[in-house]
Design an enzyme around this catalytic site. Structure first.
Site, PDB file in Angstrom:
ATOM      1  N   GLY A 102       0.822  -1.204   0.000  1.00 13.22           N
ATOM      2  CA  GLY A 102       0.000   0.000   0.000  1.00 13.22           C
ATOM      3  C   GLY A 102       0.856   1.255   0.000  1.00 13.22           C
ATOM      4  N   ASP A 127      -7.961  -2.380   0.937  1.00 12.02           N
ATOM      5  CA  ASP A 127      -8.690  -1.131   1.198  1.00 12.02           C
ATOM      6  C   ASP A 127      -9.058  -0.314  -0.041  1.00 12.02           C
ATOM      7  OD1 ASP A 127      -8.728  -1.522   3.930  1.00 12.02           O
ATOM      8  OD2 ASP A 127      -6.759  -0.616   4.215  1.00 12.02           O
TER       9      ASP A 127
END
Ligand code: ADP
Length: 319
Positions: A102, A127
């Site tokens: 991420g 996410d």
């Protein structure tokens, strides 16, 4: 370029193995050797690298998690840690690094690029909160897992005429909550990007009840408020029985969906192609249905934006 490395960092996400497989096999097809770094940046500091061959990545496309394992490593953020990482890569004659992870993991890759290492990022996080890509590896699987869980909850909710509050993952991003809310037919959704408004949840329940809705589902992103808090609030204000379920880490695990495997393949192959073309400091992503690279500077410049019109649509469709 003769030797590259790949690592997975930050939270694990289903589909990371498909990306590793694609990196290894694309590199091999271009006569390039690949090392896998175990345990993310921590493994880099520990020189915990293993050679990956096309055979060694067989039979993993369907497996969740990451075979290279992942870790969080504070030491890598220090100048000494970064220097050590560069030295380990240089000592093994590694010229390019693919980082699957991420935003935080990309900051590590960015720092390495400042020290002359060629780096390319692949967005791997459930996410879906990275600017520069419409999709991240792992999001689709997490979404489907959560929706399947809510479908089961709905069966028991309807049998007992209960109201269910379901807490899903998403500390800083409501992307999972919004998509889950749409796909599972939630009555209302709470996301961290908006001010907390429990009266809105109540209004939606009242509107639903007025047209005979007896077992509504309220979806809450963990970063907005805890499911328990919403449950307590509702118990004070509605007559129906209220139950709270926290889905937790089941959303991270499991076999990757077809979509996440495809993204892993596309992103892994493109990341290696970029390295071979001399590109550095970029993230591979999907924009408007096409694989496209975005510079880390652009990725960091802006947070990914939630489409809040989508939120209003969920509200309308639910009641
Ligand atoms: P994610 O990649 O899922 O956002 P984290 O934010 O936890 O996960 O970052 C994963 C790892 O990336 C950290 O443990 C650290 O080793 C490295 N990292 C994060 N931020 C930086 C930074 N600013 N500089 C160097 N490395 C970083």
């Amino acid at each position: 370029m003769k030797t590259i490395a790949v690592l997975t960092s930050g939270g694990d996400a289903p589909g990371m193995n498909a990306a590793i497989r694609a990196v290894v096999r694309t590199a091999s097809a271009n006569d390039c050797t690949v090392f896998g770094v175990r345990h993310g940046y921590q493994g880099l500091l520990d020189d915990d690298l293993v050679k990956l061959t096309p055979e060694s990545v067989a039979d993993m496309i369907q497996r969740g998690g990451t075979i290279l394992q992942t870790a969080r490593c504070e030491a890598f953020k220090t100048p000494e840690g970064l220097q050590r990482g560069v030295e380990v890569l240089r000592a093994r004659h590694i010229e390019g690094l693919v980082v699957v992870g991420g935003d935080g993991s990309f900051r590590g890759a960015y720092s390495l690029a400042q020290h002359g290492m060629q780096t390319v990022g692949i967005p791997g996080t459930i996410d879906n909160d990275i600017h520069g890509t419409d999709e991240t590896i792992g999001f689709d699987t997490a979404l489907n897992t959560a929706v399947e869980a809510i479908d089961r909850i709905r069966d028991t909710a309807s049998s007992h005429d209960r109201t269910y509050v379901v807490e899903v993952m998403g500390h800083r991003s409501g992307a999972i909550a919004l998509a889950v809310g749409m796909a599972a037919g939630a009555t209302s959704v709470l996301v961290p990007e908006e001010d907390l408004d429990l009266q809105y949840v109540l209004r939606q329940l009242v509107k639903g009840a007025a047209r005979g809705k007896k077992h509504p589902i309220v979806v809450v992103a963990e970063g907005a408020v805890s499911g328990a808090e919403v449950g307590e609030f509702l118990k004070q204000h509605i007559a129906s029985e209220v139950r709270v379920t926290v889905l937790g880490h089941i959303q991270r695990g499991g076999a990757p969906s077809a979509r996440d495997r495809i993204l892993g393949g596309l992103f892994g192959a493109e990341a290696v192609r970029l390295l071979l073309d001399g590109v550095t400091n970029h993230m591979v992503g999907m924009r408007c249905g096409r694989v496209a690279a975005t510079s880390f500077d652009d990725v960091f410049y802006q947070d990914s934006q939630l489409d809040l019109n989508y939120h209003r649509l969920i509200d309308t469709l639910a009641v």
